[in-house]
Design an enzyme around this catalytic site. Sequence first.
Site, mmCIF file in Angstrom:
data_model
loop_
_atom_site.group_PDB
_atom_site.id
_atom_site.type_symbol
_atom_site.label_atom_id
_atom_site.label_comp_id
_atom_site.label_asym_id
_atom_site.label_seq_id
_atom_site.Cartn_x
_atom_site.Cartn_y
_atom_site.Cartn_z
ATOM 1 C CB SER A 1 -0.956 0.027 1.193
ATOM 2 O OG SER A 1 -0.285 0.394 2.378
ATOM 3 C CE LYS B 1 -2.371 2.215 4.947
ATOM 4 N NZ LYS B 1 -1.557 1.012 5.218
#
Length: 218
Positions: free
Chosen positions: A136, A177
């Site tokens: 991701s 993230k």
Amino acid sequence: MRFSSRGPSWATIMCKCEPSRSFNTKLSPTKQKIYEIYKKYWKNITYKKMSEYLWIQASAVFKHVQDLVDMWYLQKRSDWSIVVLDVSATAKIPLLWEISCGTPLYVFEIYDEISVPKSLLKGGWRFYALQAKWDSMIKAGIVSWDYLIIRHQTDVEDWDIWVLIQKDDFDEYATLKQIFHTPSWVLAKPKNPLFETFILSNEEAEIRGKLMWVIRDY
């Protein structure tokens, strides 16, 4: 599992601030020459002298020197003088667990260690390492099995990449993230359009460190 106390071979080291740029520990011929010149003549060398010696423009020398600073081969002091760093010196830091670069992954602690260049561990901070899983964060230059050098820090700065812990009543789940936050919530943004951004309340989220370097083992 691909964990080793000797650590990775550091074939590539990437600064998290500029994820599209990768830095090989085997320097290009020009960068190697500049590094060797600074090791021998660092008190008396100028960009002009170096450009004449290497037959390249002074602006190109400046760019190569800045790359070497980014890679921690050289260091610029506040008076703009250049200091040569010893990239052969290493230090061991804890390798704690795998971290998801996708859906938050259950925290299963490993407690191994890896060796990294001491020049990456600056500023008196505590550091630890994680190993990435999934993709991701691929547009930030992070792929599965990369080693992530994390600075232990909890005061969040927006836009940077952080270790985010998602908590429930019994377990903890970790992900890596890009983070944005307010006093009441945390927004976790992937760097891959195939993954979704999500929001957690501050009660559900905990920050456990800031990504500083990515080391890829080939």
